[in-house]
Design a protein around this motif. Structure first.
Motif, PDB file in Angstrom:
ATOM      1  N   ILE A 204       0.836  -1.200   0.000  1.00  0.00           N
ATOM      2  CA  ILE A 204       0.000   0.000   0.000  1.00  0.00           C
ATOM      3  C   ILE A 204       0.877   1.259   0.000  1.00  0.00           C
ATOM      4  O   ILE A 204       0.529   2.268  -0.614  1.00  0.00           O
ATOM      5  CB  ILE A 204      -1.034  -0.009   1.159  1.00  0.00           C
ATOM      6  CG1 ILE A 204      -2.221   0.892   0.822  1.00  0.00           C
ATOM      7  CG2 ILE A 204      -0.453   0.397   2.477  1.00  0.00           C
ATOM      8  CD1 ILE A 204      -3.003   0.474  -0.378  1.00  0.00           C
ATOM      9  N   GLY A 205       2.037   1.182   0.636  1.00  0.00           N
ATOM     10  CA  GLY A 205       2.968   2.314   0.592  1.00  0.00           C
ATOM     11  C   GLY A 205       3.406   2.577  -0.841  1.00  0.00           C
ATOM     12  O   GLY A 205       3.444   3.710  -1.311  1.00  0.00           O
ATOM     13  N   PRO A 212       7.679   2.153  -0.658  1.00  0.00           N
ATOM     14  CA  PRO A 212       7.223   1.171   0.340  1.00  0.00           C
ATOM     15  C   PRO A 212       7.648   1.612   1.740  1.00  0.00           C
ATOM     16  O   PRO A 212       8.465   2.512   1.879  1.00  0.00           O
ATOM     17  CB  PRO A 212       7.952  -0.102  -0.067  1.00  0.00           C
ATOM     18  CG  PRO A 212       9.194   0.384  -0.729  1.00  0.00           C
ATOM     19  CD  PRO A 212       8.828   1.674  -1.423  1.00  0.00           C
ATOM     20  N   PHE A 213       7.109   0.955   2.728  1.00  0.00           N
ATOM     21  CA  PHE A 213       7.536   1.271   4.097  1.00  0.00           C
ATOM     22  C   PHE A 213       8.847   0.568   4.446  1.00  0.00           C
ATOM     23  O   PHE A 213       9.387   0.768   5.513  1.00  0.00           O
ATOM     24  CB  PHE A 213       6.439   0.878   5.087  1.00  0.00           C
ATOM     25  CG  PHE A 213       5.278   1.837   5.061  1.00  0.00           C
ATOM     26  CD1 PHE A 213       5.305   3.000   5.812  1.00  0.00           C
ATOM     27  CD2 PHE A 213       4.173   1.598   4.267  1.00  0.00           C
ATOM     28  CE1 PHE A 213       4.253   3.903   5.782  1.00  0.00           C
ATOM     29  CE2 PHE A 213       3.112   2.489   4.228  1.00  0.00           C
ATOM     30  CZ  PHE A 213       3.151   3.647   4.982  1.00  0.00           C
ATOM     31  N   GLY A 214       9.308  -0.276   3.538  1.00  0.00           N
ATOM     32  CA  GLY A 214      10.605  -0.933   3.748  1.00  0.00           C
ATOM     33  C   GLY A 214      10.561  -2.038   4.791  1.00  0.00           C
ATOM     34  O   GLY A 214      11.599  -2.465   5.294  1.00  0.00           O
ATOM     35  N   CYS A 215       9.373  -2.519   5.092  1.00  0.00           N
ATOM     36  CA  CYS A 215       9.263  -3.541   6.144  1.00  0.00           C
ATOM     37  C   CYS A 215       9.882  -4.863   5.685  1.00  0.00           C
ATOM     38  O   CYS A 215      10.620  -5.509   6.439  1.00  0.00           O
ATOM     39  CB  CYS A 215       7.813  -3.779   6.516  1.00  0.00           C
ATOM     40  SG  CYS A 215       6.920  -2.316   7.014  1.00  0.00           S
ATOM     41  N   ASP A 220      11.399  -5.759   9.445  1.00  0.00           N
ATOM     42  CA  ASP A 220      10.918  -5.107  10.675  1.00  0.00           C
ATOM     43  C   ASP A 220       9.851  -4.082  10.323  1.00  0.00           C
ATOM     44  O   ASP A 220       9.754  -3.641   9.172  1.00  0.00           O
ATOM     45  CB  ASP A 220      12.079  -4.415  11.384  1.00  0.00           C
ATOM     46  CG  ASP A 220      11.795  -4.202  12.865  1.00  0.00           C
ATOM     47  OD1 ASP A 220      10.691  -4.575  13.317  1.00  0.00           O
ATOM     48  OD2 ASP A 220      12.662  -3.659  13.564  1.00  0.00           O
ATOM     49  N   TYR A 221       9.107  -3.682  11.349  1.00  0.00           N
ATOM     50  CA  TYR A 221       8.102  -2.651  11.136  1.00  0.00           C
ATOM     51  C   TYR A 221       8.767  -1.293  10.950  1.00  0.00           C
ATOM     52  O   TYR A 221       9.694  -0.938  11.681  1.00  0.00           O
ATOM     53  CB  TYR A 221       7.166  -2.547  12.353  1.00  0.00           C
ATOM     54  CG  TYR A 221       6.173  -3.674  12.457  1.00  0.00           C
ATOM     55  CD1 TYR A 221       5.280  -3.921  11.424  1.00  0.00           C
ATOM     56  CD2 TYR A 221       6.108  -4.469  13.594  1.00  0.00           C
ATOM     57  CE1 TYR A 221       4.358  -4.946  11.512  1.00  0.00           C
ATOM     58  CE2 TYR A 221       5.187  -5.495  13.689  1.00  0.00           C
ATOM     59  CZ  TYR A 221       4.315  -5.730  12.648  1.00  0.00           C
ATOM     60  OH  TYR A 221       3.403  -6.742  12.739  1.00  0.00           O
TER      61      TYR A 221
END
Ligand code: HEM
Length: 441
Positions: A204-205, A212-215, A220-221
């Motif tokens: 979704i990021g 992206p959120f790079g998780c 990791d979060y």
């Protein structure tokens, strides 16, 4: 002289004591009166709620009818309310009074009565308790505003848009599988709840912000995602990453191809259209249901004949996902609807075959009378989920790829994973520890 002074003091003190006595008597009477009025007021309220309130004709526990506390305590403090609705419906029927001003309605009648368009009748408003009043975003707005926002957003979720988004989604699913392969090779235990969160937030990021959120990369979060799961939503908007992404204004995300142009055409300002999507993306995590959906599919693995092979046909029937939702409904009281034996035979058991058509070799006639129309995890009517096709496509792809690549087993003591979960605004799923092994066939 000394004697008369003494007498005077004595007389005064007697007077004062008398006055004290009078004051404390008055106080006691006052307190008594206030107490009696409070009691009388509450007695009137209770009698009104039980016998004269318009909702008094609906069945339900008496205690729930007279006070909000039982509902609020379970909903806001314990997080067990959603699950309690199953027993409440089982005892009192499809429409139950669950608080002085609240009714719960089973999906067998509720979808049509509450969510669908009703000719010549006003739309039911969204819960201000849940969504707030006058907040930004598509959820709480009135009918007109909603229509404009919805039309503006629709193009970003069309079949054509979905095809364009396919490569992005596949890329992140590839990354997930790669990570899982590493874990499998090292014999590591995986908390699959976390990994599904990583995946859905990265996707979704990417789609919304072009970043992206790079998780998945970091395993990791991202702090913002962690905050969301930590329930610190008020603070989420203070997070640096959130602001930066918000400022990007969708010029970079895949949704950009559709969203701003149409938003403008529909009379929404750039800021407004941006906020519409930001609130959606940063607000509630319906994506969470992805986890609930695919995990049991993995654990209850059976016949793989029905696995989807392509991303494309998002609306195609996919029993694995559907049956998981019976166990993990995304919204309040959907839980009760899908756990209700009058709607679904053997509702507590994961049996994806229940969704198969009669012509299918694995069709099971036990589920012939299941009320499949009551199953609407994405809601119904003009305000149903606009991201439904994207969500289905993601889930189909993830489940298919995982089951294709791995033999999956749960670690001991994971059986109560579902009953451990608490549901507040966001469902708190908790870790689910699994082990993956490269698939043997
Ligand atoms: C498994 C995943 C999902 C589930 C179970 C789900 C479920 C729902 C439900 C039940 C609603 C109605 C909410 C209400 O009436 O209060 C809704 C609305 C909505 N969903 Fe989803 N959703 C999912 C994924 C997504 C995704 C991936 C997106 C976008 C990227 C999305 C965007 C929206 C939007 C914008 C609305 C508001 C629609 C409107 O009011 O017109 N959802 N969703």
């Amino acid at each position: 002289m000394q004697k008369s002074c003494h007498k005077l003091i004595e007389a005064m003190s007697t007077m004062l004591q008398g006055r004290d006595f009078a004051v404390s008597t008055l106080q006691a009477v006052g307190i008594g009166l206030v107490g009696a009025s409070v009691l009388a007021y509450n007695a009137v309220i209770i009698i009104y709620r039980l016998y004269f309130d318009p909702l008094s004709k609906f069945p339900g526990p008496k205690l729930y009818a007279i006070s909000n506390l039982p509902y609020l305590f379970q909903d806001k403090i314990l997080g067990t309310w959603v699950k309690s609705t199953t027993t409440i419906h089982a005892k009192y029927g499809p429409i139950v009074r669950i608080a002085p001003n609240r009714l719960a309605m089973d999906g067998s009648i509720g979808w049509k009565e509450i969510f669908m368009r009703r000719p010549n009748l006003p739309e039911f408003g969204k819960s201000t308790e849940f969504y707030g009043v006058g907040k930004l975003g598509i959820f709480p707005v009135d009918r007109e505003d909603h229509r404009r926002q919805r039309r503006a957003m629709a193009h970003a979720f069309s079949a054509a848009a979905l095809q364009d988004q396919e490569d992005y989604v596949k890329g992140y699913v590839d990354m997930l599988i790669q990570r899982m392969q590493n874990h499998a090779a090292e014999g590591k235990v995986v908390d699959v709840t976390r990994w599904y969160n990583y995946l859905t937030f990265d996707i979704i990021g990417e789609l919304a912000f072009g970043e992206p959120f790079g998780c998945l990369k970091e395993s990791d979060y991202h702090p913002l995602v962690a905050m969301i799961f930590g329930g610190i939503r008020a603070q989420a908007s203070q997070c640096e990453g959130f602001h930066r992404r918000r400022q990007r204004d969708y010029r970079h995300g895949a949704f950009r191809l559709y969203f701003p142009h149409h938003a403008h055409a529909r009379g929404l300002s750039a800021a407004r259209s941006r906020d519409t999507l930001v609130v959606r993306v940063g607000g509630r995590d319906k994506h969470e249901i992805n986890k609930g959906a695919t995990v049991p599919a993995c654990l209850h693995r059976g016949n793989l004949a029905n696995l989807p092979t392509s991303f494309g046909d998002a609306t195609a029937d996919f029993p694995w996902v559907r049956d998981c939702w019976e166990i993990h409904p995304p919204r309040l009281y959907q839980w009760a609807t899908y756990h209700n034996p009058t709607n679904f035979a053997d509702p507590e058991t994961f049996i994806p075959e229940r969704w198969l058509p009669e012509a299918h070799p694995l069709y099971d006639a036990r589920f012939e009378s299941d009320n499949k129309a009551a199953f609407k995890p994405f809601s119904a009517g003009p305000r149903d989920c606009i991201g439904k096709n994207l969500a289905y496509a993601e889930m189909r792809l993830v489940v298919a790829r995982l089951l294709w690549n791995f033999d999956i087993s749960a670690l001991p003591r994971q059986d109560n994973w579902e009953s451990r979960q608490r549901i507040f605004i966001v469902s708190d799923k908790g870790p689910l520890m699994i082990k993956l092994a490269p698939r043997s066939i």
